[in-house]
Design an enzyme around this catalytic site. Sequence first.
Site, PDB file in Angstrom:
ATOM      1  N   ASP A 161       8.106  30.905   9.697  1.00 30.72           N
ATOM      2  CA  ASP A 161       8.092  31.607   8.414  1.00 30.72           C
ATOM      3  C   ASP A 161       9.495  32.162   8.194  1.00 30.72           C
ATOM      4  O   ASP A 161       9.926  33.098   8.874  1.00 30.72           O
ATOM      5  CB  ASP A 161       7.040  32.728   8.463  1.00 30.72           C
ATOM      6  CG  ASP A 161       6.864  33.422   7.121  1.00 30.72           C
ATOM      7  OD1 ASP A 161       7.833  33.479   6.347  1.00 30.72           O
ATOM      8  OD2 ASP A 161       5.753  33.937   6.863  1.00 30.72           O
ATOM      9  N   ARG A 198      -2.524  17.816 -10.799  1.00 26.05           N
ATOM     10  CA  ARG A 198      -2.637  18.381  -9.446  1.00 26.05           C
ATOM     11  C   ARG A 198      -1.600  17.803  -8.497  1.00 26.05           C
ATOM     12  O   ARG A 198      -1.170  18.455  -7.558  1.00 26.05           O
ATOM     13  CB  ARG A 198      -4.059  18.175  -8.913  1.00 26.05           C
ATOM     14  CG  ARG A 198      -4.275  18.673  -7.491  1.00 26.05           C
ATOM     15  CD  ARG A 198      -5.708  19.058  -7.180  1.00 26.05           C
ATOM     16  NE  ARG A 198      -6.678  18.126  -7.723  1.00 26.05           N
ATOM     17  CZ  ARG A 198      -6.972  16.925  -7.201  1.00 26.05           C
ATOM     18  NH1 ARG A 198      -6.361  16.518  -6.108  1.00 26.05           N
ATOM     19  NH2 ARG A 198      -7.862  16.152  -7.772  1.00 26.05           N
ATOM     20  N   LYS A 205       8.774  35.742  -2.771  1.00 28.93           N
ATOM     21  CA  LYS A 205       9.746  36.792  -2.455  1.00 28.93           C
ATOM     22  C   LYS A 205      11.102  36.415  -3.068  1.00 28.93           C
ATOM     23  O   LYS A 205      11.252  36.453  -4.254  1.00 28.93           O
ATOM     24  CB  LYS A 205       9.802  36.994  -0.943  1.00 28.93           C
ATOM     25  CG  LYS A 205       8.405  37.200  -0.305  1.00 28.93           C
ATOM     26  CD  LYS A 205       7.746  38.498  -0.732  1.00 28.93           C
ATOM     27  CE  LYS A 205       6.266  38.590  -0.366  1.00 28.93           C
ATOM     28  NZ  LYS A 205       5.924  38.366   1.018  1.00 28.93           N
ATOM     29  N   TYR A 247       3.230  37.741  10.017  1.00 30.40           N
ATOM     30  CA  TYR A 247       2.653  38.324   8.788  1.00 30.40           C
ATOM     31  C   TYR A 247       1.145  38.487   8.961  1.00 30.40           C
ATOM     32  O   TYR A 247       0.457  37.530   9.330  1.00 30.40           O
ATOM     33  CB  TYR A 247       2.978  37.361   7.636  1.00 30.40           C
ATOM     34  CG  TYR A 247       2.490  37.753   6.265  1.00 30.40           C
ATOM     35  CD1 TYR A 247       2.966  38.900   5.636  1.00 30.40           C
ATOM     36  CD2 TYR A 247       1.576  36.958   5.585  1.00 30.40           C
ATOM     37  CE1 TYR A 247       2.534  39.238   4.369  1.00 30.40           C
ATOM     38  CE2 TYR A 247       1.144  37.287   4.312  1.00 30.40           C
ATOM     39  CZ  TYR A 247       1.629  38.434   3.714  1.00 30.40           C
ATOM     40  OH  TYR A 247       1.192  38.763   2.453  1.00 30.40           O
TER      41      TYR A 247
HETATM   42  C1  LIG Z   1       4.612  37.971   1.474  1.00 29.58           C
HETATM   43  C2  LIG Z   1       4.720  37.149   2.683  1.00 29.58           C
HETATM   44  C3  LIG Z   1       3.915  36.021   2.861  1.00 29.58           C
HETATM   45  C4  LIG Z   1       2.846  35.639   1.880  1.00 29.58           C
HETATM   46  O1  LIG Z   1       3.326  35.354   0.616  1.00 29.58           O
HETATM   47  P1  LIG Z   1       2.360  35.466  -0.657  1.00 29.58           P
HETATM   48  O2  LIG Z   1       3.068  34.733  -1.700  1.00 29.58           O
HETATM   49  O3  LIG Z   1       2.197  36.937  -0.903  1.00 29.58           O
HETATM   50  O4  LIG Z   1       1.046  34.846  -0.274  1.00 29.58           O
HETATM   51  C5  LIG Z   1       4.105  35.271   3.993  1.00 29.58           C
HETATM   52  N1  LIG Z   1       5.012  35.594   4.918  1.00 29.58           N
HETATM   53  C6  LIG Z   1       5.804  36.678   4.782  1.00 29.58           C
HETATM   54  C7  LIG Z   1       6.798  36.984   5.841  1.00 29.58           C
HETATM   55  C8  LIG Z   1       5.673  37.490   3.676  1.00 29.58           C
HETATM   56  O5  LIG Z   1       6.429  38.575   3.563  1.00 29.58           O
END
Ligand SMILES: *Cc1c(COP(=O)(O)O)cnc(C)c1O
Length: 390
Positions: free
Chosen positions: A181, A56, A206, A109
């Site tokens: 973010d 972990r 992403k 988001y």
């Molecule tokens: C997809 C996304 C997230 C979340 O990511 P996950 O891996 O799907 O939980 C957070 N912020 C933005 C801008 C995103 O496009």
Amino acid sequence: MTRKPRTRLAHLGRNPARDQGLVNTPVGRASTVVFPTLAELRAATARPQEGVFYGRFGTHNRHDLEAAVADLDGADGAVAVPSGLAACVLAILSQVRNGDDVLVSDNVYWPTRKSCDDLLQRLGVTVRYFDPAIGGDIAQLIQANTRLIYLESPGSVTFEVSDVPAICRAAQAAGCVTALDNTWATSLGFDAIGHGVDLVVHAATKYLVGHSDAMLGVVSGSGAALQRVRDGSMQLGHSVSPDDCALALRGLRTLAVRLDQHTRSALRVCEWLSEQPEVQDILFPPWPADAGHALWSRDFAGGCGLMAIRLTALDEQQLAAFVDGFELFALGYSWGGYESLILPTDPRPLRSASPWTQPGQLIRLHIGLEAVEDLLEDLAAGFQRLRLVL
Ligand SMILES: *Cc1c(COP(=O)(O)O)cnc(C)c1O
């Protein structure tokens, strides 16, 4: 000597001398790790960011990924977590306590917003949203108990670019932590820490992973804010898969060339879209006609393949006629992989401080790595279908 990011991408987060000469860190799945002596157990636990002593707390795969992202961000360290959303929520949750106040950009988001409205409110933390165009005027919203300002620029649905340096200056003056973010631009496209941000949030799912096959998040930063992130992740019991970390490290190797190609193709698509009479607006900061282009040019070093177009209002049947027939643009959530995607979006129910008043239908496009001529042909066929039902 600090080498260029794309050079570092080829060398970060691997250690052949440690790994019997293997170029890539071998995947090490682990829960229990055993030690021949007490001294060796103590040595491993004394260096939690490198030592391997329990699954972990991370294996070499996780530590290598964290070190790579921290280096790219110019941060002291990074914490990998099981998803992008886990990273967003950890960055916020780890910084606040009962009675605190958090300011969140209105274009955030959507699931992050949901966590703020439910989880944070239940813990006695107030959440207020602000117009992403607020800039330095955010100073007027900061209260004595405002602990954190959370940003997303550009927003992943509506693509506004915020004046991040101005917001961070106001936050710093008031002693607030800032988190951003940075999923759209990645560390390569936007130097968040260099522009004043304390904590950088990545939905690694992403572009960092980049191949639509693993879910992962990373938060990077320095000092006390980073320590709170580390502690928070530990206390929440986060664990990330070494296989997924290895996939993210593999993704990082080609991040720069992928982003270059995504951006180039997306700009070519913008050019073509700008000539279609049904397209009311193109939402893509690297596109010169975008409302955020000046700020983007000032602060960003690169783009990506995620954009949106605004069409006239469409009913469900017209919308289906448009989106159902694509051969290359697949209908689906997420983005950042090699493939092109299309998704109708509606920001109206997702905003409070700065209502979305633009008429018509937003369509989000992820411009993938296919040949752009083929993508344009697919789009042209879509607009033909649309014209038949308008
Ligand atoms: C997809 C996304 C997230 C979340 O990511 P996950 O891996 O799907 O939980 C957070 N912020 C933005 C801008 C995103 O496009």
